[in-house]
Design a protein around this motif. Structure first.
Motif, PDB file in Angstrom:
ATOM      1  N   ILE A 126       0.831  -1.203   0.000  1.00 52.98           N
ATOM      2  CA  ILE A 126       0.000   0.000   0.000  1.00 52.98           C
ATOM      3  C   ILE A 126       0.864   1.250   0.000  1.00 52.98           C
ATOM      4  O   ILE A 126       1.727   1.424   0.862  1.00 52.98           O
ATOM      5  CB  ILE A 126      -0.921   0.013   1.243  1.00 52.98           C
ATOM      6  N   ARG A 128       0.367   5.172   0.559  1.00 52.30           N
ATOM      7  CA  ARG A 128      -0.672   6.010   1.142  1.00 52.30           C
ATOM      8  C   ARG A 128      -0.127   7.399   1.427  1.00 52.30           C
ATOM      9  O   ARG A 128       0.926   7.553   2.062  1.00 52.30           O
ATOM     10  CB  ARG A 128      -1.200   5.387   2.425  1.00 52.30           C
ATOM     11  N   SER A 151      -1.482  -1.032  -4.189  1.00 51.98           N
ATOM     12  CA  SER A 151      -2.709  -0.447  -3.671  1.00 51.98           C
ATOM     13  C   SER A 151      -2.444   1.014  -3.332  1.00 51.98           C
ATOM     14  O   SER A 151      -1.385   1.345  -2.791  1.00 51.98           O
ATOM     15  CB  SER A 151      -3.178  -1.201  -2.426  1.00 51.98           C
TER      16      SER A 151
END
Length: 452
Positions: A126, A128, A151
């Motif tokens: 991920i 982020r 992601s």
């Protein structure tokens, strides 16, 4: 986590310098990648377009953790400089930047260089953002990049109307030959933004829980494009988006939108939009998409569409799509009344299946020279096909449209409605159906027709 409780990690030159083992062997990578490693071994890792080739034993692999990235889910830490260092090192000779499972917080966007692959381990890898809105991956004037198995998540705060800042997972600007596969976009304002780019593929990606509201038009898009060419958006999943799943604007052309599934969204599945001063959206192919369960939560009529062409949209193919349970309108072509030439024309809408449409199935307003043929339309709460003209300007007419071979059943009002005299020279032939509220309703001028 409260970012004020922790001290930001300082960056030393040694932290950003790759160790002697930062470029490691293909065998080592395969041993830690599992299924992804099998795909590599089979030669499935490729660069886009005519530069496609499999990874070989000489391909260099760079693990971002060897450059100092931690991915330990700590909001107060910034992994961006370390991942950037890995990207910059791989760019020197080409290679694969591997991002292992973990949540990597970014306080600045990552600049992606040409001729590299960014590869994660799926939804567990991920990226982020943890600060102001930006594109997490920025690809500006680069080519031959593959982004796979990552992601993307954002900060989730709503935009300020006075200073709109667009947050997205991947931002493309004048990029070409880019492939984005097997990625997930969630808890972020927008998924992919592409501007002035060519030959971009987005395939087998998921856009779910995209942040937004109906009131902010800078948030809630899956894929948004302006002046793009030769894009391919195929086999992606979209769920519960506040804006359109896929938008092509301002001269976007020769792109394919196919075999996507769009569910439980609140505005449009697919939008093609060209304003009065923009180049036409043309020669795009929208086919074999499933668009279903679109909900109008705005309180206004005509808010939710399956597919919409608005403005100067010409010579587009809309074929073999399935539209089911759309609250307002299945497919709409809408032209601006005061722009005579720059309205939807020469589009083909064929072999689509529309069912359980809350208002009209297919609508043409101020559109001309379009073909509506061999569509199956069933269970519309208003008209199956509606032709209309709006306004009192030079473009306030719908002329020379052909409605042929359509099957229209169980439409509460008319199977076909030609609403006024400014709908001229319409051709109706070979349309069939039963169980409709009334027969063909025709107030048009010089309609050529056969009975339903």
């Amino acid at each position: 986590m409260d970012e004020n409780r922790h001290t930001q990690r300082e960056y030393h030159s040694s932290d950003l310098t790759p160790s002697s083992t930062s470029a490691f062997s293909r065998r080592k990578l395969l041993s830690i990648l599992g299924t992804a490693g099998i795909a590599l071994a089979a030669g499935d890792l490729f660069m886009p377009s005519n530069k496609a080739h499999a990874a070989t034993s000489s391909t260099l692999f760079y693990n971002v953790k060897d450059f100092g990235a931690r991915g330990n889910r700590r909001y107060d830490e910034d992994d961006a400089p370390y991942i950037q260092s890995a990207i910059d090192t791989a760019a020197l000779s080409g290679g694969i930047v591997y991002i292992p499972p973990g949540m990597y917080f970014l306080k600045i966007p990552l600049r992606v260089s040409a001729n590299i692959t960014l590869m994660g381990a799926g939804s567990s890898s991920i990226l982020r953002s943890s600060t102001h809105k930006f594109g997490l991956l920025n690809l500006s004037a680069v080519q031959y990049v593959h982004i796979q198995g990552l992601s993307f998540q954002g900060i989730g705060s709503f935009g300020n109307a006075s200073v709109p800042r667009v947050e997205c997972g991947i931002a493309l600007d004048q990029a070409s030959d880019i492939t984005i596969t097997d990625c997930t976009f969630s808890m972020i304002d927008n998924g992919v933004k592409s501007v002035d780019s060519n030959r971009v593929v987005v395939e087998n990606c998921t856009f779910d829980n995209i942040i937004g509201t109906l009131d902010y038009d800078t948030q809630g898009y899956g894929i948004w494009c302006s002046n793009v060419k030769n894009h391919h958006f195929v086999q992606n999943q979209f769920n519960m988006l506040f804006q359109s799943c896929i938008t092509l604007t301002n001269g976007s052309s020769r792109s394919v939108i196919a075999r996507n599934r769009m569910q439980k969204c609140y505005q449009s599945g697919i939008d093609l939009i060209s304003g009065p001063k923009e180049e036409p959206c043309q020669f795009n192919n929208l086919s074999d998409n499933i668009i279903e369960n679109f909900m109008n939560s705005s309180g206004n009529k005509g808010y939710t569409y399956g597919i919409r062409l608005k403005g100067h949209c010409i010579s587009n193919m809309i074929t073999a799509n399935i539209l089911n349970d759309i609250d307002d309108i299945g497919i709409q072509l809408l032209g601006q009344a005061d722009i005579q030439q720059k309205r939807p024309h020469r589009n083909i809408i064929s072999n689509n299946q529309l069912q359980a449409i809350g208002n009209n199935g297919i609508v043409l307003i101020n559109a001309y020279d379009n073909q509506i043929r061999q569509n199956s339309i069933r269970s519309c709460k208003a008209d199956g096909i509606l032709l209309a003209a709006e306004g009192k300007d030079s473009g306030s007419y719908s002329d020379n449209n052909q409605l042929t071979g359509n099957s229209l059943n169980s439409c509460t009002k008319a199977p076909i409605r030609i609403s006024d005299a400014n709908c001229r020279e319409t051709i109706l032939f070979g349309n069939v159906g039963s169980g409709n509220g009334v027969k063909i309703f025709d107030k048009g001028t010089n309609t050529t027709t056969s009975s339903l």
